[in-house]
Design a protein around this motif. Structure first.
Motif, PDB file in Angstrom:
ATOM      1  N   LYS A   8      37.607  38.511  45.681  1.00  0.00           N
ATOM      2  CA  LYS A   8      37.449  37.813  44.397  1.00  0.00           C
ATOM      3  C   LYS A   8      36.770  36.464  44.635  1.00  0.00           C
ATOM      4  N   LYS A   9      37.115  35.818  45.728  1.00  0.00           N
ATOM      5  CA  LYS A   9      36.505  34.521  46.064  1.00  0.00           C
ATOM      6  C   LYS A   9      35.003  34.695  46.320  1.00  0.00           C
ATOM      7  N   ILE A  32      46.980  44.048  45.733  1.00  0.00           N
ATOM      8  CA  ILE A  32      46.178  42.843  46.026  1.00  0.00           C
ATOM      9  C   ILE A  32      46.498  42.380  47.440  1.00  0.00           C
ATOM     10  N   TRP A  88      33.153  37.083  45.147  1.00  0.00           N
ATOM     11  CA  TRP A  88      32.618  37.399  43.816  1.00  0.00           C
ATOM     12  C   TRP A  88      32.326  36.113  43.038  1.00  0.00           C
ATOM     13  N   GLU A  89      33.267  35.174  43.070  1.00  0.00           N
ATOM     14  CA  GLU A  89      33.119  33.934  42.308  1.00  0.00           C
ATOM     15  C   GLU A  89      32.109  32.984  42.959  1.00  0.00           C
ATOM     16  N   ASP A  90      32.195  32.861  44.280  1.00  0.00           N
ATOM     17  CA  ASP A  90      31.333  31.896  44.965  1.00  0.00           C
ATOM     18  C   ASP A  90      29.852  32.270  44.865  1.00  0.00           C
ATOM     19  N   ASN A  91      29.573  33.535  44.587  1.00  0.00           N
ATOM     20  CA  ASN A  91      28.170  33.937  44.454  1.00  0.00           C
ATOM     21  C   ASN A  91      27.774  34.187  43.004  1.00  0.00           C
ATOM     22  N   ASN A  92      28.671  33.810  42.090  1.00  0.00           N
ATOM     23  CA  ASN A  92      28.387  33.893  40.663  1.00  0.00           C
ATOM     24  C   ASN A  92      27.895  35.282  40.251  1.00  0.00           C
ATOM     25  N   ILE A 129      42.672  49.210  38.031  1.00  0.00           N
ATOM     26  CA  ILE A 129      43.479  48.552  36.987  1.00  0.00           C
ATOM     27  C   ILE A 129      43.545  49.480  35.773  1.00  0.00           C
ATOM     28  N   ASP A 169      48.400  46.110  36.138  1.00  0.00           N
ATOM     29  CA  ASP A 169      47.273  45.404  36.768  1.00  0.00           C
ATOM     30  C   ASP A 169      47.113  45.696  38.262  1.00  0.00           C
ATOM     31  N   ARG A 215      48.767  45.080  40.811  1.00  0.00           N
ATOM     32  CA  ARG A 215      48.918  43.885  41.648  1.00  0.00           C
ATOM     33  C   ARG A 215      49.520  44.175  43.023  1.00  0.00           C
ATOM     34  N   TRP A 222      39.742  47.733  44.097  1.00  0.00           N
ATOM     35  CA  TRP A 222      41.010  47.354  43.439  1.00  0.00           C
ATOM     36  C   TRP A 222      40.808  47.236  41.912  1.00  0.00           C
ATOM     37  N   THR A 223      39.713  46.600  41.506  1.00  0.00           N
ATOM     38  CA  THR A 223      39.453  46.412  40.077  1.00  0.00           C
ATOM     39  C   THR A 223      39.344  47.759  39.362  1.00  0.00           C
ATOM     40  N   ALA A 227      41.866  39.434  47.744  1.00  0.00           N
ATOM     41  CA  ALA A 227      41.815  38.040  47.294  1.00  0.00           C
ATOM     42  C   ALA A 227      40.525  37.363  47.778  1.00  0.00           C
ATOM     43  N   PHE A 229      37.641  44.434  46.725  1.00  0.00           N
ATOM     44  CA  PHE A 229      37.944  43.818  45.430  1.00  0.00           C
ATOM     45  C   PHE A 229      37.477  44.724  44.290  1.00  0.00           C
TER      46      PHE A 229
END
Lengths: 461, 144
Positions: B53-54, B45, B56-60, B133, B40, B42, B129-130, B50, B126
């Protein structure tokens, strides 16, 4: 209706239908955005519409499951509900929390919502289907705890049947697995791995127990077949569900960084997942054929049989189509996935909730067993319009998906995502038209509740 | 379903069968978690990843895009966008930054998220990094 407290199911069902209508309206908005890209942009971007569409689905199905449980458990336990007041209080808490969440999605940008609700303290937002603010997730847990406590106390003081034990097992599993939604590690692979503990183990695990228990309950009531026979079937079906479905989770672990052995395990076990659904179909038709009475609520029996068939087609057949790893390599995350998702959710979970509403509502509204024949005929029209249009939505999305997979991933000269999207536009238009027929069916369904007339009485077989 | 096959036998199959497969699934999950450090990515990271990713999530972002095939199917797959954009985080940042506020007439368009320079760097890192993987060779080609 044998117990007065069963009546608490009624507001749950009414809320479920209301939210269902909202879900379909947002589905139509998204469908239009697929072909008219700037429709409602930037006021309602696609991601917001999708969040509302999927979250409304989850919430109204939960309302439906809760209403079903509140109706079933007193009757199965042969005692009044432990606390109807608690059930009613939780209803309002859940409804207000759900409505505020949806308003939040629509009123402010998502990043602002995350900020306002303190997502930084415990980040859980921004993951598919788990977009709810952390505070809403905590609210869901609180509502579930109160709900399970209320039902548990009722079961404990009364008769314990297999149907109620299976239902309770499913509901407890639902609540426990939801706790994984609070685990959101920085490592995306770990995040995805345990995200499926909620999503897969819900819809291909514990929710099927709930589905089986509700179906068994309705069949016991409408066919008059011996409970022992039906409960034996129920156990065999849910045994197969978990035996195939738990390791079947592996079909989500092929391409997200997990070890390659999941390709074999996931393929084998998820290929077996249609079996419990097929057994459910055989079960439902067998019980109706062996019926000892002709229940006057023909619409409810139609919904029950429809659930058994459509769950097998949507979850079983359409799931199998793309579950084997070598196939899924090409179809993963395409319109094929969307096609499967639509028919599986409709066939298994939408239809079982509508089955239960169809069976219980006439009694909760003061009739002996069934609505007038006129009302039932309209309800059955709604059944066919919604079900047939969902079959077409699925077929059009499958058509789009096959083309997408070929043009973008399989052919010798793979083309870019947006180029391919424009080439398959025709299928998206057809899907949108089918969606309009679905909405028509849904509105007709609502109309059927307002058609009065003399109650349809039981006829001798 | 007739004859000597009783309800309690069916119940025992349910309890025994589920218990066995729950145990097996947990054991395999445990094994996966132990094997992941090899796959992965890791060790790469960073705090920046990190934060990415936040963002990415906070903007859906997953509400339109898919990431490793999971998410929505309205916009392109992004697990390999770093490769698709010529292994350039600058190209990713430039794309996000340049989205028109009012969209593009008649077409799908990504909203203008008004990300700060720090957030743009983070989300680009991010996605880089993805893309590194080990995901068993998915997607089949560069188009995602």
């Amino acid at each position: 209706m044998k117990y007065q407290s069963q009546l608490v199911a009624k507001p749950y069902f009414i809320a479920a239908i209301g939210l269902f209508i909202g879900q379909i309206i947002f589905g139509l908005i998204m469908g239009l955005q697929y072909v008219i890209g700037d429709f409602l942009f930037p006021e309602i971007p696609f991601n917001v519409a999708r969040m509302v569409h999927t979250n409304l689905l989850i919430v109204w199905l939960l309302f439906g499951f809760m209403g079903s449980a509140y109706y079933m458990i007193p009757e199965e336990s042969e005692t009044e509900l432990y606390s109807p007041k608690l059930a009613l209080a939780l209803f309002w808490i859940f409804l207000v929390a759900g409505a505020l969440t949806i308003v939040g999605y629509l009123a402010v940008p998502y990043a602002r919502l995350a900020e306002m609700t303190g997502n930084d303290l415990l980040p859980t937002m921004g993951r598919e289907f788990l977009e709810q603010p952390t505070i809403t997730k905590i609210g869901i847990v609180v509502v579930c705890l109160g709900f399970l406590f209320n039902l548990g106390m009722t079961v404990l003081k009364g008769r314990k049947t297999s149907v109620s034990l299976v239902l309770m097992t499913g509901l407890v599993g639902l609540a426990l697995l939801f706790l994984f939604s609070f685990y959101n590690p920085t490592n995306l692979v770990l995040d995805k791995f345990f995200w499926w503990y909620v999503v897969h183990l819900w819809v291909e695990g514990v929710w099927e127990l709930i589905l089986g228990a509700i179906l068994a309950f309705v069949l016991i009531k409408t066919t008059g077949v011996d409970r022992e026979v039906i409960e034996k079937w129920l156990y065999v079906i849910i045994a197969m569900t978990l035996i195939t479905g738990i390791l079947g989770t592996g079909h989500h672990y092929y391409w997200i960084g997990a070890p390659e052995y999941w390709q074999l395990i996931g393929s084998v076990f998820s290929a077996l997942e249609p079996i419990p659904f097929f057994m459910m179909t055989v079960f439902a038709f067998n019980m109706v054929n062996k019926r000892r009475r002709d229940h006057p609520n023909r619409a409810a029996v139609l919904w029950a049989l429809g659930t058994a068939v459509m769950a097998f087609l949507g979850a079983g057949v359409w799931g199998f189509l793309h579950t084997l790893a070598p196939v899924n390599f090409y179809t993963h995350g395409s319109q094929i996935t969307a096609a499967h998702g639509h028919m599986a959710f409709y066939g298994a979970y939408v239809m079982i909730v509508l089955t239960m509403i169809s069976y219980t509502m006439p009694m909760m509204r003061g009739r002996a067993a069934a609505n007038s024949l006129k009302s039932q005929v309209v309800e059955m029209w709604a059944f066919w319009l919604m079900t047939v249009s969902m079959v077409f939505i699925t077929l059009f999305l499958t058509g789009a998906g096959i083309l997408q997979v070929y043009l973008q991933r399989y052919s010798d000269a793979p083309q870019a995502f947006m180029v391919v999207q424009e080439k398959v536009e025709l299928f998206y238009w057809m899907r949108e038209y089918a969606g309009l027929v679905f909405l028509t069916g849904l509105l007709l369904y609502v109309v059927s509740f307002f058609i009065g007339g003399k109650e349809h009485a039981e006829q001798r077989a | 379903m007739s004859g000597t096959f009783t309800k309690s036998m069916a119940r025992n199959i349910f309890i025994g069968g589920s218990a066995f497969f729950i145990f097996l699934f947990l054991a395999l999950s445990f094994d996966t978690v132990r094997a992941l450090p090899e796959r992965d990515n890791r060790h790469n990271i960073t705090d920046q990843v990190a934060l990415g990713k936040k963002v990415w999530e906070d903007n859906n972002c997953v509400g339109c895009h898919s990431l490793m095939g999971e998410g929505a199917y309205f916009a392109p797959e992004l697990a390999n966008v770093y490769d698709r954009f010529g292994k350039s985080t600058e190209a990713i940042k430039g794309f996000i930054r340049s989205r028109p506020v009012d969209g593009i007439p008649g077409r799908r368009s990504m909203p203008q998220f008004n990300l700060s320079e720090e957030e743009l760097d983070a989300v680009a890192q991010f996605l880089k990094w993805t893309s590194e993987i080990n995901d068993a060779g998915w997607p089949p080609n560069i188009q995602g």
